[in-house]
Design an enzyme around this catalytic site. Structure first.
Site, PDB file in Angstrom:
ATOM      1  N   HIS A 141       3.364   8.651  -4.409  1.00 49.73           N
ATOM      2  CA  HIS A 141       3.450   8.431  -2.965  1.00 49.73           C
ATOM      3  C   HIS A 141       3.096   9.707  -2.207  1.00 49.73           C
ATOM      4  O   HIS A 141       3.309   9.793  -0.998  1.00 49.73           O
ATOM      5  CB  HIS A 141       4.869   8.008  -2.560  1.00 49.73           C
ATOM      6  CG  HIS A 141       5.301   6.664  -3.092  1.00 49.73           C
ATOM      7  ND1 HIS A 141       4.486   5.563  -3.099  1.00 49.73           N
ATOM      8  CD2 HIS A 141       6.482   6.248  -3.627  1.00 49.73           C
ATOM      9  CE1 HIS A 141       5.147   4.535  -3.608  1.00 49.73           C
ATOM     10  NE2 HIS A 141       6.351   4.923  -3.945  1.00 49.73           N
ATOM     11  N   LYS A 297       8.582 -11.279   0.000  1.00 51.15           N
ATOM     12  CA  LYS A 297       7.791 -12.432   0.467  1.00 51.15           C
ATOM     13  C   LYS A 297       6.320 -12.280   0.110  1.00 51.15           C
ATOM     14  O   LYS A 297       5.618 -13.257  -0.106  1.00 51.15           O
ATOM     15  CB  LYS A 297       7.913 -12.566   1.977  1.00 51.15           C
ATOM     16  CG  LYS A 297       9.260 -13.062   2.450  1.00 51.15           C
ATOM     17  CD  LYS A 297       9.178 -13.366   3.940  1.00 51.15           C
ATOM     18  CE  LYS A 297      10.494 -13.849   4.491  1.00 51.15           C
ATOM     19  NZ  LYS A 297      10.451 -13.964   5.963  1.00 51.15           N
TER      20      LYS A 297
HETATM   21  P1  A3P Z   1       7.358  -7.655   1.367  1.00 48.66           P
HETATM   22  O1  A3P Z   1       8.640  -6.905   1.458  1.00 48.66           O
HETATM   23  O2  A3P Z   1       6.648  -7.733   2.683  1.00 48.66           O
HETATM   24  O3  A3P Z   1       7.494  -8.989   0.752  1.00 48.66           O
HETATM   25  P2  A3P Z   1       5.511  -1.913  -3.140  1.00 48.66           P
HETATM   26  O4  A3P Z   1       5.079  -2.542  -4.403  1.00 48.66           O
HETATM   27  O5  A3P Z   1       4.552  -0.884  -2.619  1.00 48.66           O
HETATM   28  O6  A3P Z   1       6.903  -1.421  -3.239  1.00 48.66           O
HETATM   29  O7  A3P Z   1       5.461  -3.031  -2.020  1.00 48.66           O
HETATM   30  C1  A3P Z   1       6.351  -4.117  -2.035  1.00 48.66           C
HETATM   31  C2  A3P Z   1       5.780  -5.185  -1.136  1.00 48.66           C
HETATM   32  O8  A3P Z   1       4.678  -5.811  -1.816  1.00 48.66           O
HETATM   33  C3  A3P Z   1       6.772  -6.285  -0.852  1.00 48.66           C
HETATM   34  O9  A3P Z   1       6.368  -6.817   0.409  1.00 48.66           O
HETATM   35  C4  A3P Z   1       6.492  -7.245  -1.993  1.00 48.66           C
HETATM   36  O10 A3P Z   1       6.957  -8.546  -1.781  1.00 48.66           O
HETATM   37  C5  A3P Z   1       4.982  -7.181  -2.046  1.00 48.66           C
HETATM   38  N1  A3P Z   1       4.430  -7.560  -3.354  1.00 48.66           N
HETATM   39  C6  A3P Z   1       4.908  -7.252  -4.575  1.00 48.66           C
HETATM   40  N2  A3P Z   1       4.122  -7.781  -5.524  1.00 48.66           N
HETATM   41  C7  A3P Z   1       3.119  -8.428  -4.890  1.00 48.66           C
HETATM   42  C8  A3P Z   1       2.005  -9.192  -5.342  1.00 48.66           C
HETATM   43  N3  A3P Z   1       1.758  -9.379  -6.634  1.00 48.66           N
HETATM   44  N4  A3P Z   1       1.192  -9.727  -4.403  1.00 48.66           N
HETATM   45  C9  A3P Z   1       1.418  -9.532  -3.082  1.00 48.66           C
HETATM   46  N5  A3P Z   1       2.471  -8.846  -2.603  1.00 48.66           N
HETATM   47  C10 A3P Z   1       3.309  -8.280  -3.492  1.00 48.66           C
END
Ligand code: A3P
Length: 332
Positions: A141, A297
């Site tokens: 990050h 979501k």
């Molecule tokens: P939301 O909280 O809006 O649902 P990160 O992986 O960077 O921590 O980000 C998490 C976000 O990505 C969350 O968003 C999560 O639901 C979403 N996310 C995780 N896996 C995903 C996938 N395979 N496709 C789309 N969105 C995904």
């Protein structure tokens, strides 16, 4: 405009020049705030969580990039988990058939470890990473200007993904509320967190510095930095997976395309699929973070359920002013 680079931005330099307990000494000189009960420290213009600051310094000092390494860089909550699953599957598709993918038994974060924690824990802050087969893929990050210098200097590639800040903010608040163990403070009110966000204060904020840093690096050297947006993956995963594979140096052959391999990988890594796999449903990911909390979501535009029109307007105005002249646009 990006902040002028602080000459002390090289952690390695900062550490080498400090006496014994360099970490504590350095920490005491830096500005700190509490964000939803998480102490953040400002270093080189970026707000790092204090609990991983020591590992960040260790990664900065000891990590030795190879030309074949691929770094996935993200602001938290911008599609890190999704990209890790996709990149791992693309790079290892000749090693593991889809129905035997390690994603079925392990989390994307274990298969593609973060550089600044898990890899460089403080009790083992110079681990031997030589044995990891190429291509080594690490997540981070860190902002572009705070990456270990060797990542910028060597020929290794960087894939950056960002997300429209409205959804990123809302996702961050939910993630934080899901992972409160060890925090005494009451959950932060959304208004307060929002105000901080607009001042650039959030884990790895300011969001505009992170996005602009990678955007400019991409414009300068598109062969080194691929710049992606979460919304584009949601809109057309097939073309984005092809683009990612080409950039990584593992393009799909015509035969693979005809066999439907892109669809198979996209399907395995989709929100519906990943969020229903056992390793992502239970257990902890990084000691205190629930594996399931990386899946909520997975939609574009969920911010409309949490932010008032005035809040949305404020962020949009902020984006207009920060990204003015850059050519950057987001679908919200
Ligand atoms: P939301 O909280 O809006 O649902 P990160 O992986 O960077 O921590 O980000 C998490 C976000 O990505 C969350 O968003 C999560 O639901 C979403 N996310 C995780 N896996 C995903 C996938 N395979 N496709 C789309 N969105 C995904």
């Amino acid at each position: 405009m990006e902040e002028k680079e602080d000459p002390k931005c090289s952690y390695a330099q900062a550490l080498d020049n400090s006496p014994k307990d360099e970490f504590q000494e350095l920490l005491q000189t830096l500005e700190q705030v509490s964000w939803d009960g998480v102490p953040l420290v400002k270093y080189c213009g970026c707000w790092f969580p204090v609990w991983m600051f020591r590992q960040i310094l260790a990664a900065q000092k000891h990590y030795k990039a190879k030309d074949t390494d691929i770094i996935l860089s993200t602001l938290p909550k911008s599609g890190t988990t999704w990209m890790k699953a996709l990149m791992f599957s693309i790079a290892n598709r000749h090693v593991f058939p889809i129905d035997q993918s390690p994603l079925l038994t392990s989390t994307p974060h274990k298969l593609v470890p973060p550089l600044e924690f898990d890899t460089f824990w403080e009790q083992d802050n110079n681990p031997d990473l030589e044995a990891i087969p190429s291509p080594r893929i690490f997540g981070t990050h860190m902002h572009f200007k705070t990456l270990p210098e060797c990542i910028r200097e060597r020929n290794c590639k960087i894939i950056y993904i960002c997300r429209n800040p409205l959804d990123q903010f809302v996702s961050q608040i939910h993630f934080s509320s899901q992972n409160r163990s060890g925090r005494d403070a009451d959950p932060v009110a959304i208004d307060e967190a929002f105000n901080m966000y607009c001042q650039g204060i959030s884990p790895y904020g300011p969001f505009w510095d992170d996005i602009l840093g990678y955007w400019n690096a991409h414009l300068e050297n598109p062969g080194k930095v691929l710049f992606l947006k979460y919304e584009d993956l949601k809109e057309d995963i097939t073309s984005q997976v092809k683009k990612i594979a080409e950039f990584m140096g593992f393009p799909f052959s015509l035969e693979e395309e005809e066999q439907g391999l892109i669809d198979q990988i996209s399907g395995l890594c989709s929100f519906e699929s990943l969020s229903n796999l056992a390793p992502n449903k239970t257990g902890d990911n990084n000691r205190t973070v629930k594996s399931s909390s990386f899946f909520r979501k997975g939609q574009v535009g969920d911010w409309t359920n949490y932010l008032t029109p005035a809040m949305a307007e404020r962020i949009k105005n902020l984006m207009d002013s920060k990204f003015e002249g850059s050519g950057l646009m987001f679908k919200t």
